[in-house]
Scaffold this active site. Structure first.
Site, PDB file in Angstrom:
ATOM      1  CG  HIS A 197      -0.276  -0.213   2.524  1.00  0.00           C
ATOM      2  ND1 HIS A 197       0.544   0.752   3.072  1.00  0.00           N
ATOM      3  CD2 HIS A 197      -0.267  -1.254   3.391  1.00  0.00           C
ATOM      4  CE1 HIS A 197       1.005   0.328   4.225  1.00  0.00           C
ATOM      5  NE2 HIS A 197       0.538  -0.897   4.451  1.00  0.00           N
TER       6      HIS A 197
ATOM      7  CG  HIS B 137       4.258  -1.693   2.163  1.00  0.00           C
ATOM      8  ND1 HIS B 137       2.962  -2.131   2.047  1.00  0.00           N
ATOM      9  CD2 HIS B 137       4.778  -2.337   3.233  1.00  0.00           C
ATOM     10  CE1 HIS B 137       2.714  -3.025   2.981  1.00  0.00           C
ATOM     11  NE2 HIS B 137       3.786  -3.162   3.730  1.00  0.00           N
TER      12      HIS B 137
ATOM     13  CD  GLN C  20       6.593 -11.040  10.959  1.00  0.00           C
ATOM     14  OE1 GLN C  20       7.704 -11.121  10.451  1.00  0.00           O
ATOM     15  NE2 GLN C  20       5.940  -9.889  10.996  1.00  0.00           N
TER      16      GLN C  20
ATOM     17  CB  VAL D  59       1.622   6.619   4.668  1.00  0.00           C
ATOM     18  CG1 VAL D  59       0.731   7.169   3.576  1.00  0.00           C
ATOM     19  CG2 VAL D  59       3.085   6.901   4.345  1.00  0.00           C
TER      20      VAL D  59
HETATM   21  O1  PAF Z   1       6.834  -4.969   9.153  1.00  0.00           O
HETATM   22  C1  PAF Z   1       6.741  -6.003   8.454  1.00  0.00           C
HETATM   23  O2  PAF Z   1       6.122  -6.024   7.395  1.00  0.00           O
HETATM   24  C2  PAF Z   1       7.413  -7.277   8.938  1.00  0.00           C
HETATM   25  O3  PAF Z   1       7.353  -7.402  10.312  1.00  0.00           O
HETATM   26  C3  PAF Z   1       8.869  -7.417   8.438  1.00  0.00           C
HETATM   27  C4  PAF Z   1       9.758  -6.312   8.984  1.00  0.00           C
HETATM   28  C5  PAF Z   1       8.890  -7.385   6.925  1.00  0.00           C
HETATM   29  C6  PAF Z   1       9.449  -8.747   8.902  1.00  0.00           C
HETATM   30  O4  PAF Z   1       8.719  -9.827   8.417  1.00  0.00           O
END
Ligand code: PAF
Length: 282
Positions: free
Chosen positions: A34, A37, A63, A178
């Protein structure tokens, strides 16, 4: 834009750029891009002074907790590829999960303490997964600069600590949040919101604005600030507060009074979707 899937190819590409004297900026993402990014890419180029930019797209399984949205997390590589190209990315790194975590992998990287507070209370293994994958990605990409968004301020401060503690040869930068026109912080998870929830979701940024206005009028007590934020959020039917925290940006420990560098952060469930937002008072 070149697309690289194998880790060795990614490293080789970066080393060739370095040999040519190029400065490499890296934007790690989980895709479903989006404008937030894409602003990180711009930030790497301008603030990071990078002549070459790499973006990774990898939905990192470690994660996500067992009952979280790993399977459901939005993915659309073709759309992301086009957006990355339009944003002027030079290399798009799109590794397979088996390469990032090979069968016998046993190593995790954890920043003690900082990952167990705030978002770490309801997501106890989340930051261990983030620091592990970011460590791997930085080792593979070998960038000069890596850019992360302020929306995930806790993530940024933990990564900054890791980079400093492990003497990692990379500069980490934090780019501003943003927002949509009404103030909602952009997030890939906003697509989960139904129209009523989308309206309520603005209560996160509104609560932060209330705190900011109180501070501007001289209020410094954390409890009075969090009470006012809580009262505002609770007026919204689909909102359920996970946490509101006012902490020191160095160690993420709670502070009783606003000080030189304070982070005001919150996580709120809007329906079933957990959203986060924050401001940094400096
Ligand atoms: O912020 C994110 O999108 C994720 O936590 C990252 C830093 C790409 C790690 O997977």
């Amino acid at each position: 834009m070149i697309i690289l899937q194998r880790t060795e190819d990614m490293t080789q590409w970066s080393r060739e750029q370095r040999a040519r004297g190029k400065r490499i900026g890296f934007v790690p993402t989980m895709g479903f891009l989006h404008p937030g990014h894409l602003s990180l890419v711009e930030f790497a180029k301008i603030q990071g002074r990078c002549s070459q930019t790499v973006m990774s797209i990898f939905v990192n399984p470690t994660q996500f907790g067992p009952n979280e949205d790993f399977e459901k997390y939005p993915r659309d590589f073709e759309r992301d590829r086009k957006l990355a190209e339009q944003a002027g990315i030079d290399a798009l790194f799109y590794p397979a999960a088996d390469d990032m975590y090979e069968k016998f992998a046993r190593t995790f990287v954890e920043v003690e303490g900082m990952g167990k507070v705030m978002c770490g209370v309801t997501r106890p293994t989340h930051f261990r997964g983030v620091t592990t994958v970011v460590n791997k990605l930085l080792n593979i990409v070998e960038p000069h600069v890596a850019v992360f968004g302020q929306k995930d301020a806790q993530q940024f401060l933990i990564i900054k600590r890791m980079v400093q503690d492990l003497f990692m040869p990379v500069e980490v930068l934090m780019a501003p949040i943003v927002r949509e026109n009404d103030g909602l912080a952009m997030s890939s998870r906003n697509v989960y919101l139904n129209p009523n929830e989308r309206k309520d979701a603005v209560c996160l940024s509104q609560a932060l604005n209330i705190a900011q206005a109180m501070i501007a009028h001289g209020e410094t007590h954390s409890t009075r600030l969090t009470d006012a934020m809580r009262m505002h959020i609770e007026k919204h039917a689909s909102a359920r507060i996970d946490y509101i925290a006012i902490v020191d940006t160095e160690n993420l420990l709670p502070i009783l009074q606003i000080q030189k560098s304070s982070l005001i952060a919150l996580a709120v469930y809007i329906g079933k979707t957990r959203l986060i937002d924050n401001i940094i008072i400096s």
